[in-house]
Design an enzyme around this catalytic site. Structure first.
Site, PDB file in Angstrom:
ATOM      1  N   ASP A 125       4.832  12.734 -46.795  1.00 37.12           N
ATOM      2  CA  ASP A 125       5.255  11.806 -47.832  1.00 37.12           C
ATOM      3  C   ASP A 125       4.720  12.298 -49.171  1.00 37.12           C
ATOM      4  OD1 ASP A 125       6.397   8.994 -48.510  1.00 37.12           O
ATOM      5  OD2 ASP A 125       4.414   9.003 -49.454  1.00 37.12           O
TER       6      ASP A 125
ATOM      7  N   GLU B  47       4.095  11.236 -53.433  1.00 39.65           N
ATOM      8  CA  GLU B  47       4.113  10.301 -54.548  1.00 39.65           C
ATOM      9  C   GLU B  47       4.368  11.122 -55.804  1.00 39.65           C
ATOM     10  OE1 GLU B  47       4.146   7.183 -54.012  1.00 39.65           O
ATOM     11  OE2 GLU B  47       3.547   7.301 -51.894  1.00 39.65           O
TER      12      GLU B  47
ATOM     13  N   HIS C 145       2.180   2.858 -50.387  1.00 36.57           N
ATOM     14  CA  HIS C 145       2.643   3.732 -51.475  1.00 36.57           C
ATOM     15  C   HIS C 145       1.590   4.783 -51.829  1.00 36.57           C
ATOM     16  CE1 HIS C 145       6.451   1.788 -52.265  1.00 36.57           C
ATOM     17  NE2 HIS C 145       5.849   0.619 -52.279  1.00 36.57           N
TER      18      HIS C 145
ATOM     19  N   ASP D 232       1.346   6.302 -45.950  1.00 32.51           N
ATOM     20  CA  ASP D 232       2.778   6.199 -45.651  1.00 32.51           C
ATOM     21  C   ASP D 232       3.194   7.217 -44.594  1.00 32.51           C
ATOM     22  OD1 ASP D 232       2.692   4.275 -47.552  1.00 32.51           O
ATOM     23  OD2 ASP D 232       4.205   5.158 -48.877  1.00 32.51           O
TER      24      ASP D 232
END
Length: 567
Positions: A26, A28, A167, A172
């Site tokens: 994942d 960000e 998040h 995640d």
């Protein structure tokens, strides 16, 4: 005592999911579009068989300001990434971590597009790995009324994930691992147990089609040809495979977007097969079976003639004619009639042959000269301006060019292109250049095929990739026998056995001696593979040099054409 390993069930053929290494990751970001910067955090978990093998987590200096709304969403502040490494320093370690694993992400298009852009922006190659999107998979197996939304939070709650999505990249990724395992359990109940089946899973495959998996139950895991048969024992479809059982199973659980093939599978009641020594034999047998049965669902069944050919007519003043029968002295084959006609016109213009279709009597010509005669492109034998003797050299040059013995028409055509270019008639020059290029390609293809088809027997060996040899006995352009000498097996005794049992081939008249053009083409491509060696031939294998020397001109023309389009 060594534990007994369980034998793989039929449904587990392929790469079992329990043995597949997944890297669930994942990202960000700052919210900026994919580019060389903008990533603020990477989190990844490597799993196999339900066991966590390792984790990867790091903040990343995005090289830009993080907007307040993103700080509010992720909790990642500018101060947190101030001392973090930039993405170009993180990429080598992350690429090493994922290796050759299968990548998994929730809404994978977002994460992979950012990673691909980061790699391209900093000189790294984003690997071409299999990617599983848990959003896409969830939409296929989880009804909307069960989950409401397909976001990570909803799915993590549905499958009881141990980690709550926050998040933040690693949290995640951990939650996505549990979602993935929950989804794999569901598709397993639908008969999807291998990576190949997982990637091929589609909801459009009906329950009735999935129930036909038993049609592949008795197929071997060997190279060969498969034939789908219908209710009247008619052949519906013919295909080839390196692994017959695995390939045929994909028709019942695979990602088949072609509506006609799905229709074919619905009609099929049996799958027959022919085991082949190697891929070359399978490809040749496929061509022959399609030609013999004309299956309704094979595209190549629609046009199974021998192609179109160009040949000189038998009259006092011969002209070029497009014909269907490959008689001696013709040029071809061409895939369609239009290409054949264009090539015939180019050759006629380069040699001085007439293009009119009237029959001309050498004793009493009574025709009227056409426009080409007025332009100096035809000698007007129809009006008695050109005798049979004067017309003869043009006929001889065309016959010689088709036979590969005379390249004068090509020189004439090339000189015409140069004169047009020098006169700044660039559009006409480009058109004639392209027509000449097509003629040269047609001649080169015809001479290559004819040279192979003229050999009574040619034996070749190609590496099988495992230390052995794939063997082929070719007679007059047709595959007469095929076999394999495995690693450690002396190849020559195998060769002699194949020769002794090879099909007898009697040559027919014509440039290919009766061999199907498609089969000759398949054999030529195989013979041109790296590592293929000639064992022996009954006559030297050589192509005419009169046209082969034009390949360099053709390469220059192709390069100039590409630059012209770029400009």
């Amino acid at each position: 005592m060594r534990p007994v390993q369980a034998q793989l069930a039929f449904d587990e053929l392929g790469t079992p999911l329990r043995d597949t290494t997944f890297v669930v990751f994942d990202l960000e970001t700052t919210g900026a579009p994919p580019g060389p910067s903008g990533i603020t955090e990477i989190g990844a978990v490597k799993v196999r068989g339900g066991e966590v093998l390792g984790e990867f987590a790091t903040l990343v200096n995005p090289g830009m300001v993080i907007p307040p709304q993103i700080v509010s969403l992720t909790g990642i502040t500018q101060a947190m990434v101030y001392d973090a490494p930039p993405i170009e320093e993180v990429l080598p370690a992350f690429l090493e971590f994922i290796g050759s694993s299968v990548l998994v992400a929730h809404n994978s298009g977002f994460d992979t597009s950012h990673m691909r852009a980061a790699c391209e922006g900093h000189g790294y190659v984003w690997p071409k790995l299999t990617v599983v999107c848990t959003v896409r998979l969830a939409r296929r197996v989880v009804p909307r009324d069960e989950v409401g939304r397909y976001n990570l939070t909803a799915l993590a709650l549905l499958f009881g994930a141990k980690t709550r999505p926050t998040h933040r990249a690693l949290d995640d990724a951990r939650a996505t691992v549990d979602v993935l395992h929950g989804l794999l359990e569901r598709v397993g109940n639908l008969g999807v147990h291998s990576l190949e089946e997982l990637m091929g899973y589609l909801p459009e495959v009906t329950v009735a089609q999935r129930a036909k998996r038993h049609l592949a139950a008795d197929l071997p895991s060997a190279p060969g040809v498969y034939l789908f048969k219908g209710p009247k024992d008619e052949v519906l479809y013919v295909g080839t495979a390196k692994d017959l059982r695995r390939r045929v199973r994909t028709y019942f659980t695979g990602s088949e977007n072609r509506s006609r093939i799905r229709e074919m599978v619905a009609l099929a009641e049996r799958v027959d097969h022919v085991v082949c020594a190697h891929a070359l034999e399978a490809e040749v047998r496929e061509l022959r079976l399609i030609s013999a049965h004309r299956p309704a669902y094979n595209r190549r069944s629609k046009n199974r003639h021998q192609g179109w050919w160009i040949g000189l007519t038998d009259e006092a003043f011969p002209r070029l004619s497009v014909v269907r029968l490959p008689r001696p002295g013709v040029l071809g084959p061409f895939r369609n009639q239009a290409d054949a006609r264009t090539t015939a016109d180019t050759l006629a213009g380069a040699s001085g042959l007439r293009t009119c279709t009237q029959r001309i009597s050498p004793r009493s010509p009574n025709g009227t000269p056409c426009v080409l005669a007025e332009l100096g492109r035809c000698g007007a034998p129809c009006a008695g301006r050109q005798s049979v003797e004067a017309y003869g050299p043009a006929v001889e040059s065309v016959s010689g060019l088709i036979a590969g013995l005379d390249g004068r028409p090509l020189h004439t055509a090339a000189a015409h292109v140069e004169r047009l270019a020098e006169g700044q008639h660039y559009e006409q020059a480009a058109r004639h250049r392209d027509e000449l290029s097509a003629l040269i390609r047609a001649l080169g293809r015809a001479h290559r095929q004819a040279s192979l088809a003229a050999i009574g027997e040619l034996i070749a060996a190609g590496p099988d990739g495992a230390g052995g040899w794939e063997l082929a006995v070719i007679r007059y352009g047709r595959l007469a026998s095929a076999g394999v000498a495995r690693r450690g097996v002396p190849p020559m005794p195998v060769v002699e056995a194949l020769v002794a049992s090879a099909e007898t081939v009697l040559p027919d008249p014509g440039p290919l001696h009766g061999a199907p053009p498609e089969e000759v083409g398949v054999l030529l491509r195989w013979l041109a593979r790296p590592g293929v060696r000639l064992v022996r031939t009954t006559r030297p294998w050589a192509e005419p040099a009169a046209v082969a020397g034009w390949q360099g001109w053709l390469n220059l023309v192709s390069e100039a054409h590409s630059l012209e389009h770029v400009g």
